[in-house]
Design a protein around this motif. Sequence first.
Motif, PDB file in Angstrom:
ATOM      1  N   THR A   1      13.032   0.830  11.271  1.00 30.50           N
ATOM      2  CA  THR A   1      12.755  -0.596  11.126  1.00 30.50           C
ATOM      3  C   THR A   1      13.861  -1.381  10.444  1.00 30.50           C
ATOM      4  OG1 THR A   1      11.667  -0.474   8.959  1.00 30.50           O
ATOM      5  CG2 THR A   1      10.308  -0.016  10.909  1.00 30.50           C
TER       6      THR A   1
ATOM      7  N   GLN B   1      14.184  -2.213   7.412  1.00 32.89           N
ATOM      8  CA  GLN B   1      13.686  -3.156   6.422  1.00 32.89           C
ATOM      9  C   GLN B   1      14.190  -2.781   5.029  1.00 32.89           C
ATOM     10  OE1 GLN B   1      11.747  -5.979   7.560  1.00 32.89           O
ATOM     11  NE2 GLN B   1      12.774  -5.019   9.296  1.00 32.89           N
TER      12      GLN B   1
ATOM     13  N   LEU C   1       9.551  -2.260   1.960  1.00 37.32           N
ATOM     14  CA  LEU C   1       9.026  -1.265   2.903  1.00 37.32           C
ATOM     15  C   LEU C   1       8.103  -0.264   2.233  1.00 37.32           C
ATOM     16  CD1 LEU C   1       9.219  -0.225   5.865  1.00 37.32           C
ATOM     17  CD2 LEU C   1      11.025   1.310   5.067  1.00 37.32           C
TER      18      LEU C   1
ATOM     19  N   SER D   1       6.260  -0.480  -0.235  1.00 36.28           N
ATOM     20  CA  SER D   1       4.995  -1.039  -0.725  1.00 36.28           C
ATOM     21  C   SER D   1       4.063  -1.470   0.400  1.00 36.28           C
ATOM     22  CB  SER D   1       5.275  -2.237  -1.637  1.00 36.28           C
ATOM     23  OG  SER D   1       5.875  -3.300  -0.904  1.00 36.28           O
ATOM     24  N   THR D   2       4.380  -1.083   1.643  1.00 37.97           N
ATOM     25  CA  THR D   2       3.568  -1.486   2.795  1.00 37.97           C
ATOM     26  C   THR D   2       2.137  -0.969   2.652  1.00 37.97           C
ATOM     27  OG1 THR D   2       5.524  -1.387   4.220  1.00 37.97           O
ATOM     28  CG2 THR D   2       3.374  -1.421   5.304  1.00 37.97           C
ATOM     29  N   GLU D   3       1.185  -1.867   2.829  1.00 35.98           N
ATOM     30  CA  GLU D   3      -0.229  -1.497   2.758  1.00 35.98           C
ATOM     31  C   GLU D   3      -0.769  -1.197   4.148  1.00 35.98           C
ATOM     32  OE1 GLU D   3      -2.670  -4.137   0.504  1.00 35.98           O
ATOM     33  OE2 GLU D   3      -1.036  -4.681  -0.850  1.00 35.98           O
TER      34      GLU D   3
ATOM     35  N   ALA E   1      -2.120  -4.054   6.042  1.00 34.24           N
ATOM     36  CA  ALA E   1      -1.181  -5.019   6.616  1.00 34.24           C
ATOM     37  C   ALA E   1      -0.624  -4.562   7.954  1.00 34.24           C
ATOM     38  CB  ALA E   1      -0.041  -5.266   5.632  1.00 34.24           C
ATOM     39  N   CYS E   2      -1.095  -3.427   8.462  1.00 35.18           N
ATOM     40  CA  CYS E   2      -0.623  -2.891   9.741  1.00 35.18           C
ATOM     41  C   CYS E   2      -1.724  -3.054  10.793  1.00 35.18           C
ATOM     42  CB  CYS E   2      -0.237  -1.421   9.605  1.00 35.18           C
ATOM     43  SG  CYS E   2       1.038  -1.127   8.355  1.00 35.18           S
TER      44      CYS E   2
ATOM     45  N   ILE F   1       3.561  -4.622  11.697  1.00 36.73           N
ATOM     46  CA  ILE F   1       3.543  -4.379  10.259  1.00 36.73           C
ATOM     47  C   ILE F   1       3.877  -5.700   9.571  1.00 36.73           C
ATOM     48  CG2 ILE F   1       4.510  -3.061   8.341  1.00 36.73           C
ATOM     49  CD1 ILE F   1       5.290  -0.899  10.281  1.00 36.73           C
TER      50      ILE F   1
ATOM     51  N   TRP G   1       4.322  -8.050   5.845  1.00 31.40           N
ATOM     52  CA  TRP G   1       4.590  -8.042   4.409  1.00 31.40           C
ATOM     53  C   TRP G   1       4.372  -9.428   3.840  1.00 31.40           C
ATOM     54  CZ3 TRP G   1       7.809  -5.595   7.935  1.00 31.40           C
ATOM     55  CH2 TRP G   1       7.884  -4.197   7.844  1.00 31.40           C
TER      56      TRP G   1
ATOM     57  N   TRP H   1      -1.826   3.043   1.010  1.00 33.33           N
ATOM     58  CA  TRP H   1      -0.401   2.832   1.269  1.00 33.33           C
ATOM     59  C   TRP H   1       0.037   3.560   2.536  1.00 33.33           C
ATOM     60  CZ3 TRP H   1       0.678  -0.792  -2.033  1.00 33.33           C
ATOM     61  CH2 TRP H   1       0.066  -0.797  -3.287  1.00 33.33           C
TER      62      TRP H   1
ATOM     63  N   HIS I   1       2.474   4.164  -4.275  1.00 32.79           N
ATOM     64  CA  HIS I   1       3.365   4.404  -3.136  1.00 32.79           C
ATOM     65  C   HIS I   1       4.680   5.003  -3.630  1.00 32.79           C
ATOM     66  CE1 HIS I   1       5.723   0.903  -4.378  1.00 32.79           C
ATOM     67  NE2 HIS I   1       4.606   0.189  -4.428  1.00 32.79           N
TER      68      HIS I   1
END
Length: 477
Positions: free
Chosen positions: A298, A300, A305, A307-309, A312-313, A327, A329, A369, A379
Motif C-alpha cells: 500500500t 502508506q 498504517l 494503527s489501522t482498525e 475501518a476496513c 481501508i 484512516w 487491529w 497494535h
Amino acid sequence: MAVKEGRGSYARERVPLTKGHVNRAHAMIRKDEVPGRGLDLVDTECSGLVLRVTRNSATWLRKSKTGTVRIGDSAVISLVQARDQAERIRLAVPGLHQPKAEARIYEEVLRRTGSEEDALDAAWPEEDPETQTAEARRRDGPWVLGDLVDAYLEWKVPRLKGRWATSYPTYLRHPELLGLSMVTVSALDLEVMLGVRQRLLEDGRTKRSAAKRVINQFRECMTWGWKEQALRCRLVHVEVPWWDRLTVDYASGTRDHVPTVEELARTLAVAERHRSLGQTEHSTGAGLLGALWAVVLTAQRTSALVSTEVAACIPQFSNSLPGWAVIGWPGAVMKSQMPHGLPVPPAAWAIIERYRQEDARSRETFRPWMFPSRRGEGHVSYLAINQLLSRLQGLREGKPAEGKADLFALYGIRRWTPHDVRRGLATFLGERRLGGAAAAILDHVYGKADERERTAAVTRWVSAWKKDPAEGLIGAQ
C-alpha cells in the motif's frame, strides 16, 4: 592491603572484588582471623558496594551519602547478584521504591527458593504500561509519551491565546510523535528522537518551520515533565536533559534510494522464510509480518498504517469490483489531517487478512487491529517494522551483530526503509505518467489551487463516504 581506620571503626580495603575475595572473607570468619572490629572490602567496580566482614558474617552493603542499605548475606547472594542489587538501589526512584524493604525481600526469596528470577520478580517487579489500565498508569506511572503529552497540553493550552491554542496541540500530535505514544517516557533517548527529527527534515511535505515546531514543542513537553512530573515520568535520576540537544539545524543527507519491485519482493520472501532468526530470538509475529506486507503493498506511512482498525476496513465494498476492499484512516492519524481511504485489490487484501486470521487463531480471539501486536492488546509499533528490517540485515542498534547473517546482502537486496517504498511507488507510477494516481494512493497534494481542490481524490471519496456511504463508494469506483 587493608587500611586501618580510627579506633572502633572497620579496616578498609579498596579492590576490584572477585569471587576469590568472597572466599577469603568466608575463610577469615571460619579461622577467626577477622582483624579488629571487622573489614570493609570496597568494590572499585561498582559504586557504593561493600563486603563487610565481621567475626560472624560477611554481608553485602550499598553505601552512599544518603545512607547505607543492607543487601544481604554473601552466603546467599553472589558477587554478580550483589552488584546488580547495588545498581538497582542506586537507580531506585524515591517515593516509588523502598530499597531497604526490596533488598530484604530479594534476599529472603533467594534464600528460600534459590531462584534469582523469582527473587527479582518479588522484590523488583518490572513495570509494564500495557498491563495497566490507563487510569492506573496516569495516576502511578510509568507514564508513556501519550500520557505526558495529554497532561502537558492540559496545562499548556489554557495559557495560549487565539488560533495558537488550536494549532499548538497539532504539533505534539504529529504522526511521528503519535507513533511513540505508547513508549515509556524514560525509554525515550536521543537516538530515537534523532530518527524522528531526520524523518521530519527529509519529508518534502513538512516545512522546515513545522519541523522546528514539532521538535521545539517536544523539548518543552519533556522539560515540563522532568520538572513537574519527574516521578510519574521516571525521570528522577536524569540530571542533564538530553532532549536539549535536539535542534532543526541538523543537515541530514537527502535520501534518494528507490527500492526496486524485485528487492521488495525478495524482502517479503526472506521475512517469511526467516520468521525465526535464532534460538534466542522471538519469531516474527503475524501482525508484524502482515504490517510489512501492507507497507510494501500500500505504500502508506507506517505511523498511520500500523494503527489501522478492523472497523475501518470494508471488504467487498463494490459489486462492480469483486473482491476489492477499502481501508480508511481518520484525519487524526494522517499527515494531511484529513481522512484518507485506499481501495485494495483482492490479492493484496487476501494477504493482509491472512495474517490477521493467523493472529486470531493463535489467540482464539479477534482483536480490533488489522496488525495486532504479539505483546499486549495493542497494535504493532511502526518502530517494530524498522527493527524487523534491521534484524534481517544482521544489525543490532545500527551495527553488525556478531554471529548474525546479513540476509539482505545474501539475497541481493539494498538497504531500504519503509518510507523508501513511498518514493519507489511515486517513481514507478511517475515514469508511467500516472503521477496523479501516486498522489491519490500516497495521500499527497498537488498543484497550487485551493487546499480543498489539491486534496487527493481518494481522500475526498472517503470524506463523502462518511457522510453518505453510497455517494462515497460510487465516487471511488
